[in-house]
Design an enzyme around this catalytic site. Structure first.
Site, PDB file in Angstrom:
ATOM      1  N   TRP A   6       2.129  -0.007  -6.565  1.00 14.56           N
ATOM      2  CA  TRP A   6       3.255  -0.764  -7.119  1.00 14.56           C
ATOM      3  C   TRP A   6       2.841  -2.177  -7.531  1.00 14.56           C
TER       4      TRP A   6
ATOM      5  N   ARG B 195      36.490  -7.226 -28.801  1.00 15.30           N
ATOM      6  CA  ARG B 195      36.866  -5.802 -28.807  1.00 15.30           C
ATOM      7  C   ARG B 195      38.380  -5.647 -28.579  1.00 15.30           C
TER       8      ARG B 195
ATOM      9  N   GLY C 124      31.548   2.427 -23.551  1.00 18.48           N
ATOM     10  CA  GLY C 124      30.412   3.261 -23.960  1.00 18.48           C
ATOM     11  C   GLY C 124      29.268   2.430 -24.523  1.00 18.48           C
TER      12      GLY C 124
ATOM     13  N   GLY D 241       4.774  -0.778   2.883  1.00 14.20           N
ATOM     14  CA  GLY D 241       5.522  -1.596   1.927  1.00 14.20           C
ATOM     15  C   GLY D 241       6.200  -2.755   2.640  1.00 14.20           C
ATOM     16  N   SER D 242       7.299  -2.453   3.325  1.00 16.55           N
ATOM     17  CA  SER D 242       8.019  -3.509   4.054  1.00 16.55           C
ATOM     18  C   SER D 242       7.202  -4.049   5.215  1.00 16.55           C
TER      19      SER D 242
ATOM     20  N   GLY E  46       3.178 -16.606   2.539  1.00 15.73           N
ATOM     21  CA  GLY E  46       3.372 -17.944   1.967  1.00 15.73           C
ATOM     22  C   GLY E  46       3.503 -17.877   0.444  1.00 15.73           C
TER      23      GLY E  46
ATOM     24  N   GLU F 189       0.853  -1.200   0.000  1.00 18.96           N
ATOM     25  CA  GLU F 189       0.000   0.000   0.000  1.00 18.96           C
ATOM     26  C   GLU F 189       0.883   1.242   0.000  1.00 18.96           C
ATOM     27  N   PRO F 190       0.309   2.408  -0.281  1.00 19.86           N
ATOM     28  CA  PRO F 190       1.132   3.620  -0.287  1.00 19.86           C
ATOM     29  C   PRO F 190       1.898   3.808   1.025  1.00 19.86           C
TER      30      PRO F 190
ATOM     31  N   GLU G  65       9.297  -7.925  -3.526  1.00 18.66           N
ATOM     32  CA  GLU G  65       9.278  -9.244  -2.868  1.00 18.66           C
ATOM     33  C   GLU G  65      10.129  -9.239  -1.604  1.00 18.66           C
TER      34      GLU G  65
HETATM   35  P1  TGC Z   1       5.744 -11.771  11.470  1.00 18.65           P
HETATM   36  O1  TGC Z   1       5.209 -11.540  12.850  1.00 18.65           O
HETATM   37  O2  TGC Z   1       7.170 -12.156  11.283  1.00 18.65           O
HETATM   38  O3  TGC Z   1       4.857 -12.861  10.735  1.00 18.65           O
HETATM   39  C1  TGC Z   1       3.430 -12.777  10.693  1.00 18.65           C
HETATM   40  C2  TGC Z   1       2.899 -14.162  10.425  1.00 18.65           C
HETATM   41  O4  TGC Z   1       3.352 -14.619   9.146  1.00 18.65           O
HETATM   42  C3  TGC Z   1       4.146 -15.809   9.296  1.00 18.65           C
HETATM   43  N1  TGC Z   1       5.243 -15.701   8.343  1.00 18.65           N
HETATM   44  C4  TGC Z   1       5.289 -16.396   7.209  1.00 18.65           C
HETATM   45  N2  TGC Z   1       4.469 -17.331   6.716  1.00 18.65           N
HETATM   46  C5  TGC Z   1       4.793 -17.863   5.525  1.00 18.65           C
HETATM   47  N3  TGC Z   1       5.865 -17.475   4.836  1.00 18.65           N
HETATM   48  C6  TGC Z   1       6.711 -16.524   5.288  1.00 18.65           C
HETATM   49  N4  TGC Z   1       7.759 -16.127   4.556  1.00 18.65           N
HETATM   50  C7  TGC Z   1       6.445 -15.943   6.544  1.00 18.65           C
HETATM   51  N5  TGC Z   1       7.047 -14.985   7.287  1.00 18.65           N
HETATM   52  C8  TGC Z   1       6.288 -14.848   8.384  1.00 18.65           C
HETATM   53  C9  TGC Z   1       4.612 -15.783  10.726  1.00 18.65           C
HETATM   54  O5  TGC Z   1       4.915 -17.079  11.190  1.00 18.65           O
HETATM   55  C10 TGC Z   1       3.404 -15.192  11.427  1.00 18.65           C
HETATM   56  O6  TGC Z   1       2.409 -16.217  11.510  1.00 18.65           O
HETATM   57  P2  TGC Z   1       1.387 -16.266  12.753  1.00 18.65           P
HETATM   58  O7  TGC Z   1       0.576 -17.483  12.468  1.00 18.65           O
HETATM   59  O8  TGC Z   1       2.266 -16.347  13.953  1.00 18.65           O
HETATM   60  O9  TGC Z   1       0.607 -14.988  12.678  1.00 18.65           O
HETATM   61  O10 TGC Z   1       5.381 -10.485  10.610  1.00 18.65           O
HETATM   62  P3  TGC Z   1       5.926  -8.990  10.670  1.00 18.65           P
HETATM   63  O11 TGC Z   1       4.763  -8.086  10.581  1.00 18.65           O
HETATM   64  O12 TGC Z   1       6.904  -8.802  11.798  1.00 18.65           O
HETATM   65  O13 TGC Z   1       6.715  -8.872   9.274  1.00 18.65           O
HETATM   66  C11 TGC Z   1       7.799  -9.623   8.984  1.00 18.65           C
HETATM   67  C12 TGC Z   1       8.417  -9.204   7.637  1.00 18.65           C
HETATM   68  C13 TGC Z   1       8.984  -7.800   7.691  1.00 18.65           C
HETATM   69  C14 TGC Z   1       9.544 -10.172   7.364  1.00 18.65           C
HETATM   70  C15 TGC Z   1       7.379  -9.330   6.519  1.00 18.65           C
HETATM   71  O14 TGC Z   1       6.303  -8.549   6.698  1.00 18.65           O
HETATM   72  C16 TGC Z   1       7.959  -9.091   5.132  1.00 18.65           C
HETATM   73  O15 TGC Z   1       8.394 -10.055   4.506  1.00 18.65           O
HETATM   74  N6  TGC Z   1       7.955  -7.839   4.588  1.00 18.65           N
HETATM   75  C17 TGC Z   1       8.305  -7.599   3.199  1.00 18.65           C
HETATM   76  C18 TGC Z   1       7.062  -7.318   2.408  1.00 18.65           C
HETATM   77  C19 TGC Z   1       7.131  -7.887   1.046  1.00 18.65           C
HETATM   78  O16 TGC Z   1       7.927  -8.758   0.712  1.00 18.65           O
HETATM   79  N7  TGC Z   1       6.267  -7.417   0.169  1.00 18.65           N
HETATM   80  C20 TGC Z   1       6.180  -7.944  -1.142  1.00 18.65           C
HETATM   81  C21 TGC Z   1       4.946  -7.450  -1.857  1.00 18.65           C
HETATM   82  S1  TGC Z   1       4.563  -8.374  -3.299  1.00 18.65           S
HETATM   83  C22 TGC Z   1       5.708  -7.972  -4.404  1.00 18.65           C
HETATM   84  O17 TGC Z   1       6.640  -7.295  -4.172  1.00 18.65           O
HETATM   85  C23 TGC Z   1       5.493  -8.556  -5.723  1.00 18.65           C
HETATM   86  S2  TGC Z   1       6.661  -8.104  -6.896  1.00 18.65           S
HETATM   87  C24 TGC Z   1       6.055  -9.058  -8.095  1.00 18.65           C
HETATM   88  C25 TGC Z   1       6.913  -9.184  -9.297  1.00 18.65           C
HETATM   89  O18 TGC Z   1       6.750  -8.332 -10.184  1.00 18.65           O
HETATM   90  O19 TGC Z   1       7.667 -10.190  -9.408  1.00 18.65           O
HETATM   91  P1  FAD Z   2       9.718   0.910   2.298  1.00 23.40           P
HETATM   92  O1  FAD Z   2       9.108  -0.205   3.031  1.00 23.40           O
HETATM   93  O2  FAD Z   2       9.226   2.287   2.576  1.00 23.40           O
HETATM   94  O3  FAD Z   2      11.287   0.869   2.523  1.00 23.40           O
HETATM   95  C1  FAD Z   2      12.134   1.979   2.207  1.00 23.40           C
HETATM   96  C2  FAD Z   2      13.542   1.646   2.712  1.00 23.40           C
HETATM   97  O4  FAD Z   2      13.517   1.438   4.130  1.00 23.40           O
HETATM   98  C3  FAD Z   2      14.083   0.356   2.087  1.00 23.40           C
HETATM   99  O5  FAD Z   2      15.449   0.496   1.836  1.00 23.40           O
HETATM  100  C4  FAD Z   2      13.861  -0.671   3.190  1.00 23.40           C
HETATM  101  O6  FAD Z   2      14.801  -1.736   3.141  1.00 23.40           O
HETATM  102  C5  FAD Z   2      14.081   0.172   4.437  1.00 23.40           C
HETATM  103  N1  FAD Z   2      13.385  -0.396   5.609  1.00 23.40           N
HETATM  104  C6  FAD Z   2      12.054  -0.580   5.770  1.00 23.40           C
HETATM  105  N2  FAD Z   2      11.808  -1.151   6.953  1.00 23.40           N
HETATM  106  C7  FAD Z   2      13.014  -1.340   7.546  1.00 23.40           C
HETATM  107  C8  FAD Z   2      13.433  -1.906   8.788  1.00 23.40           C
HETATM  108  N3  FAD Z   2      12.558  -2.434   9.642  1.00 23.40           N
HETATM  109  N4  FAD Z   2      14.743  -1.925   9.084  1.00 23.40           N
HETATM  110  C9  FAD Z   2      15.639  -1.442   8.188  1.00 23.40           C
HETATM  111  N5  FAD Z   2      15.322  -0.892   7.010  1.00 23.40           N
HETATM  112  C10 FAD Z   2      14.017  -0.847   6.705  1.00 23.40           C
HETATM  113  N6  FAD Z   2       3.902  -5.098  -4.320  1.00 23.40           N
HETATM  114  C11 FAD Z   2       2.792  -5.880  -4.422  1.00 23.40           C
HETATM  115  O7  FAD Z   2       2.058  -6.074  -3.453  1.00 23.40           O
HETATM  116  N7  FAD Z   2       2.478  -6.485  -5.615  1.00 23.40           N
HETATM  117  C12 FAD Z   2       3.230  -6.318  -6.740  1.00 23.40           C
HETATM  118  O8  FAD Z   2       2.923  -6.898  -7.783  1.00 23.40           O
HETATM  119  C13 FAD Z   2       4.380  -5.485  -6.645  1.00 23.40           C
HETATM  120  N8  FAD Z   2       5.120  -5.229  -7.762  1.00 23.40           N
HETATM  121  C14 FAD Z   2       6.131  -4.309  -7.706  1.00 23.40           C
HETATM  122  C15 FAD Z   2       6.761  -3.904  -8.887  1.00 23.40           C
HETATM  123  C16 FAD Z   2       7.757  -2.927  -8.841  1.00 23.40           C
HETATM  124  C17 FAD Z   2       8.378  -2.467 -10.115  1.00 23.40           C
HETATM  125  C18 FAD Z   2       8.156  -2.372  -7.603  1.00 23.40           C
HETATM  126  C19 FAD Z   2       9.252  -1.346  -7.539  1.00 23.40           C
HETATM  127  C20 FAD Z   2       7.542  -2.764  -6.448  1.00 23.40           C
HETATM  128  C21 FAD Z   2       6.506  -3.720  -6.470  1.00 23.40           C
HETATM  129  N9  FAD Z   2       5.793  -4.072  -5.313  1.00 23.40           N
HETATM  130  C22 FAD Z   2       4.684  -4.884  -5.395  1.00 23.40           C
HETATM  131  C23 FAD Z   2       6.072  -3.381  -4.053  1.00 23.40           C
HETATM  132  C24 FAD Z   2       7.311  -3.879  -3.335  1.00 23.40           C
HETATM  133  O9  FAD Z   2       7.088  -5.126  -2.745  1.00 23.40           O
HETATM  134  C25 FAD Z   2       7.704  -2.813  -2.306  1.00 23.40           C
HETATM  135  O10 FAD Z   2       8.214  -1.705  -3.033  1.00 23.40           O
HETATM  136  C26 FAD Z   2       8.704  -3.306  -1.301  1.00 23.40           C
HETATM  137  O11 FAD Z   2       8.150  -4.322  -0.479  1.00 23.40           O
HETATM  138  C27 FAD Z   2       9.252  -2.166  -0.414  1.00 23.40           C
HETATM  139  O12 FAD Z   2       8.230  -1.369   0.061  1.00 23.40           O
HETATM  140  P2  FAD Z   2       8.349   0.240  -0.101  1.00 23.40           P
HETATM  141  O13 FAD Z   2       8.623   0.533  -1.527  1.00 23.40           O
HETATM  142  O14 FAD Z   2       7.134   0.831   0.511  1.00 23.40           O
HETATM  143  O15 FAD Z   2       9.631   0.638   0.712  1.00 23.40           O
END
Ligand code: TGC
Ligand code: FAD
Length: 392
Positions: free
Chosen positions: A169, A276, A348, A144-145, A245, A140-141, A371
């Site tokens: 995003w 080259r 270049g 993210g993380s 998951g 969401e806006p 991700e």
């Molecule tokens: P936390 O308290 O650690 O966990 C909450 C619940 O989730 C469980 N869990 C998992 N389950 C399955 N797989 C995993 N990798 C899991 N990690 C945690 C955990 O056991 C717990 O379960 P329960 O039953 O106890 O409630 O959660 P937290 O809020 O402290 O956050 C942890 C953190 C920061 C690692 C997590 O939120 C995170 O991974 N943040 C990054 C967000 C992210 O990756 N966003 C991606 C958006 S999608 C995207 O980017 C698509 S790009 C697509 C493309 O174009 O390829």
């Molecule tokens: P932020 O969470 O605001 O992070 C900004 C900076 O702060 C980063 O350097 C981060 O590492 C750092 N930071 C944040 N928290 C901490 C911490 N606790 N400790 C230390 N450093 C921290 N999302 C979807 O849901 N679906 C999609 O299909 C998808 N596609 C995407 C495609 C593109 C091209 C891009 C760029 C993004 C996409 N995303 C998607 C979103 C993506 O998963 C997020 O951009 C990413 O998870 C980071 O969130 P943010 O951009 O809000 O950065």
């Protein structure tokens, strides 16, 4: 853009670890990328357009739901084949791999794992064939993380749910037919809902002006009192663990995909360095250039071994989320560093669209962020080895 002369590096004979099926699947994807992606991808990236004409081909090589069972239209392959397909596609372009990752791991996977039998039958075969395209709304806006803070909500409104909020995003959003959307119910519990294009109050504005992943369409998902039928909620898993998951599966695919981008950069730089000439010799004869190339193939080989081992553990069902994070983080950083070094070897020429390296380099800036950012994956490893989460 130059003709695609890619030759895959395999310094440690990793092909010996692959089955005949793995190699067949990989080679089919490789040939398809050479034929259908390489000739058009530079122009698509320059124009910032997703090349929709490749959707059928992606489906044909099994890139949509490689590991989803055949009864639901998937290819029924194992995790190594899935990884190899992602590697080959990202060798062509990270944005194209993004489309396949989202469709497979972020749309088909949750429907397969958390959906009802009706949802599986209704959506999976069409998603596998590319007749229907999907996207995944978690970010969401303002979240993210930290997706657990999400403010997108749905509430019970009789025979349907009322969905409100916004996602940002989102890959594939501008053209997706359906969106898997993560939102909180009135008790604050996270569920996945399948939102269909055309539902009143649902819009998908496109995100413009990206310097990265230009051949992938990115957008927002905006929900303004969207009436979502109750049968569109995926009931089998709730809580943040449900979307996380799905991310495990997608992050695993990226660990392989990044190797593809790195292999393409290395292969291009090696060929260029041998052809080259400066100071009357091929630049490959200079020690400084050899150092770069030798380090690249070393890092690619290490990343290949990491991905392969992770794939074996995924097949066994023993890979942990933290192990997946390590591979995603390591392999994307490896690829981004190789892209940068390879670009320099081309001098270049490296900044032009004649070669793929600059495009890979820019793409990987998204891959290292989405991700889960590079920092977040490090913190996941840190929490796993110390037992102390340091996210806040
Ligand atoms: P936390 O308290 O650690 O966990 C909450 C619940 O989730 C469980 N869990 C998992 N389950 C399955 N797989 C995993 N990798 C899991 N990690 C945690 C955990 O056991 C717990 O379960 P329960 O039953 O106890 O409630 O959660 P937290 O809020 O402290 O956050 C942890 C953190 C920061 C690692 C997590 O939120 C995170 O991974 N943040 C990054 C967000 C992210 O990756 N966003 C991606 C958006 S999608 C995207 O980017 C698509 S790009 C697509 C493309 O174009 O390829
Ligand atoms: P932020 O969470 O605001 O992070 C900004 C900076 O702060 C980063 O350097 C981060 O590492 C750092 N930071 C944040 N928290 C901490 C911490 N606790 N400790 C230390 N450093 C921290 N999302 C979807 O849901 N679906 C999609 O299909 C998808 N596609 C995407 C495609 C593109 C091209 C891009 C760029 C993004 C996409 N995303 C998607 C979103 C993506 O998963 C997020 O951009 C990413 O998870 C980071 O969130 P943010 O951009 O809000 O950065």
């Amino acid at each position: 853009m130059k003709a695609d002369q890619f030759q895959s590096p395999d310094y440690y004979n990793l092909d010996d670890l692959l089955s005949d099926e793995h190699k067949m699947v990989r080679d089919a994807a490789r040939e398809w990328v050479k034929r259908e992606v390489s000739p058009i991808i530079e122009e698509a990236a320059q124009k910032a357009e997703f090349p929709k004409q490749i959707i059928n081909g992606l489906a044909e090589i099994g890139a949509f739901g490689p590991y989803i069972p055949e009864e639901y239209g998937g290819a029924g392959l194992d995790q190594i084949s899935y990884g190899l397909i992602m590697q080959e596609i990202e060798r062509g372009d990270s944005g194209v791999r993004s489309t396949a990752s989202v469709q497979s791991s972020l749309v088909m996977y949750p429907i397969f794992k958390y959906g009802t039998e009706e949802q599986k039958k209704k959506y999976l075969p069409k998603l596998a064939s590319g007749e229907m395209m999907g996207c995944f709304g978690l970010t969401e806006p303002d979240h993210g993380s930290n997706p657990s803070g999400m403010t997108t909500t749905f509430k019970d409104n009789g025979d349907h749910y009322l969905l409100n909020g916004a996602k940002m995003w989102i890959s594939n959003a501008p053209f997706a037919d359906i969106a898997v959307v993560w939102a909180k119910n009135e008790e604050g519990r996270i569920y996945g809902l399948i939102v269909e294009r055309g539902m009143e109050g649902f819009t998908t504005p496109e995100t413009h002006n990206k310097w990265s992943l230009r051949a992938s369409a990115t957008g927002e998902l905006v929900f303004n009192n969207v009436k979502v039928p109750k049968e569109n909620l995926m009931p089998e898993k709730s809580g943040l663990g449900a979307p996380l998951g799905c991310l495990d599966s997608a992050r695993y695919g990226i660990a392989w995909g990044a190797i593809g981008a790195a292999m393409d950069c290395y292969d291009t730089a090696l060929r260029y360095a041998k052809e080259r000439e400066q100071f009357g010799k091929p630049i490959a004869s200079f020690q400084l250039q050899q150092k770069k190339l030798a380090e690249m193939i070393t890092e690619i080989t290490k990343a290949q071994l990491l991905a392969w081992r992770l794939g074996v553990m995924r097949n066994e069902g023993t890979a942990t989320s933290a192990q997946i994070s390590m591979a995603k983080r390591n392999n994307v950083e490896m690829a981004i560093n190789i892209a940068r070094e390879a670009r320099q070897i081309l001098g270049g020429m490296g900044i032009t669209g004649e070669y793929s390296i600059m495009r890979h380099s820019m793409n990987l800036e998204s891959v290292i962020t989405y991700e889960g950012t590079h920092d977040i994956h490090l913190l996941i490893t840190g929490a796993d080895i110390t037992g102390i989460p340091a996210f806040q």
